[in-house]
Design a protein around this motif. Structure first.
Motif, PDB file in Angstrom:
ATOM      1  N   THR A 223       0.832  -1.201   0.000  1.00 59.75           N
ATOM      2  CA  THR A 223       0.000   0.000   0.000  1.00 59.75           C
ATOM      3  C   THR A 223       0.869   1.254   0.000  1.00 59.75           C
ATOM      4  N   PHE A 224       0.210   2.397  -0.187  1.00 59.49           N
ATOM      5  CA  PHE A 224       0.907   3.682  -0.130  1.00 59.49           C
ATOM      6  C   PHE A 224       1.449   3.925   1.276  1.00 59.49           C
ATOM      7  N   ALA A 225       0.789   3.393   2.284  1.00 57.08           N
ATOM      8  CA  ALA A 225       1.285   3.525   3.659  1.00 57.08           C
ATOM      9  C   ALA A 225       2.634   2.830   3.818  1.00 57.08           C
ATOM     10  N   ASP A 226       2.804   1.670   3.154  1.00 57.63           N
ATOM     11  CA  ASP A 226       4.099   0.988   3.184  1.00 57.63           C
ATOM     12  C   ASP A 226       5.176   1.869   2.561  1.00 57.63           C
ATOM     13  N   LEU A 227       4.829   2.505   1.432  1.00 58.59           N
ATOM     14  CA  LEU A 227       5.771   3.395   0.750  1.00 58.59           C
ATOM     15  C   LEU A 227       6.205   4.525   1.674  1.00 58.59           C
ATOM     16  N   TYR A 293      -1.763  -8.141  -7.925  1.00 54.06           N
ATOM     17  CA  TYR A 293      -0.600  -7.539  -7.285  1.00 54.06           C
ATOM     18  C   TYR A 293      -0.613  -6.022  -7.429  1.00 54.06           C
ATOM     19  N   GLN A 294       0.010  -5.357  -6.495  1.00 52.89           N
ATOM     20  CA  GLN A 294       0.258  -3.926  -6.590  1.00 52.89           C
ATOM     21  C   GLN A 294       1.625  -3.650  -5.963  1.00 52.89           C
ATOM     22  N   GLY A 295       2.153  -2.488  -6.247  1.00 56.31           N
ATOM     23  CA  GLY A 295       3.479  -2.188  -5.723  1.00 56.31           C
ATOM     24  C   GLY A 295       3.736  -0.700  -5.681  1.00 56.31           C
ATOM     25  N   PHE A 296       4.830  -0.328  -5.042  1.00 57.13           N
ATOM     26  CA  PHE A 296       5.228   1.075  -5.021  1.00 57.13           C
ATOM     27  C   PHE A 296       6.611   1.222  -5.639  1.00 57.13           C
ATOM     28  N   ALA A 297       6.920   2.449  -6.048  1.00 57.15           N
ATOM     29  CA  ALA A 297       8.231   2.775  -6.603  1.00 57.15           C
ATOM     30  C   ALA A 297       8.609   4.184  -6.161  1.00 57.15           C
TER      31      ALA A 297
END
Length: 329
Positions: A223-227, A293-297
């Motif tokens: 999630t964006f919170a992880d980012l 799946y989703q991810g952040f960069a």
């Protein structure tokens, strides 16, 4: 309005006069930036070509490109003259006396950029991130297409990218490594991608070649919170425990939602990099199911980080050949 031949000739004449008057390499760099930098006079003419009638674009484009090549050649010739003159002065003013005792050699040390880069690696190794690398000469697909850049995006313009014949280019960011690392693999994925990138830009805070570090994570519950959590911890690791981050809404073709991030430095905020959730189109282009799946960069400049960390006003100091300057950094 298309630039007239007389206007272009006058601009060339002025550029040649200023190049010839440059007495130091730094003065020559400044003259070159005024005409060939991103905000330079000739670069501005190139950007204006798109507003012309179709039949005029080819002619005007050829004329402006020819003028740019001539100015570049004059600058190269003047640079060679200045370097040769500097060498002759050094030989004349620093003659060796063979009867004197030899000077003690100071021990070597790691470059400031290497220190910063290794400090960054230390943090991500602790989180289980692997390091990925990719070629500096890239394809349009890896640098733009797979990252969801539309065909008419400004980043594809010749004044923003170094192109080669055959459609290849010098990568403009480390994001192509993200595409290469994800293609043919399935999550969970957790990588950082450091490396050199290239853009035709030159001023106190920009250099045609600079260093970036890219990071990305892909899994089922990212999630964006992880980012934000990773970046907050990373900023404190790099700049100190009192460092704060803030996020501003932004747009990047390869992330959605996207944000720019600033970090606190004393009483001011300084821009640090960009980040966001990886766009579903990018995941699909790499053969990863965006429904599952989703991810952040995220990405930031290693050079800009070193400038802020060491209090440097000009990025060119990091690429100095003078060991006295490098030793002070």
């Amino acid at each position: 309005m298309a630039p007239g031949r007389s206007d272009l000739a006058g601009l060339e004449k002025q550029a040649r006069r200023e190049i010839g008057a440059a007495e130091t390499p730094q003065a020559l760099v400044e003259v070159r930036a005024r005409y060939l930098g991103r905000k330079g006079s000739i670069s501005g003419l190139l950007r204006s070509i798109g507003a012309l009638e179709p039949e005029a674009r080819a002619r005007v484009g050829q004329e402006v490109n020819a003028a740019r090549d001539r100015v570049e050649a004059w600058a190269g010739e003047r640079d060679a003259v200045l370097r040769e003159g500097r060498r002759e002065r050094q030989l004349r003013d620093h003659r060796l006396d063979a009867t004197l005792p030899g000077a003690a050699q100071s021990p070597g040390r790691l470059h400031a950029l290497t220190h910063v880069e290794r400090h960054m690696f230390e943090f991500f190794h602790g989180l289980g991130f692997s390091i990925e690398e990719g070629p500096e000469v890239e394809t349009d697909w890896h640098n733009f297409g797979a990252l969801n850049f539309p065909d008419d995006h400004p980043a594809r313009d010749m004044q923003d990218t170094f192109f080669f014949e055959g459609g290849q280019l010098l990568r403009t960011h480390t994001s192509p490594v993200q595409i290469r690392a994800m293609t043919g693999r399935q999550p969970p994925l957790r990588f950082i991608a450091p490396g050199k990138v290239y853009r035709p830009d030159l001023d106190a805070t920009h250099y045609p070649m600079f260093h970036q570090i890219e990071g990305f994570m892909v899994d089922e519950q990212v999630t964006f919170a992880d980012l934000k959590g990773v970046l907050h911890a990373f900023a404190r690791h790099v700049f100190g425990p009192e460092t704060r981050l803030r996020f501003r809404a932004h747009f990047f073709p390869f992330t959605e939602p996207s944000a720019e991030m600033d970090f606190s430095w004393g009483d001011s905020w300084l821009e640090w990099g960009g980040c966001g959730m990886i766009h579903p189109n990018v995941l699909a282009n790499c053969g990863i199911d965006p429904e599952r799946y989703q991810g952040f960069a995220f990405g930031m400049g290693i050079d800009r980080t070193a400038m802020d960390r060491y209090g440097l006003a000009n990025i060119s100091l990091l690429f100095s050949e003078d060991v006295r300057i490098l030793g002070q950094i």
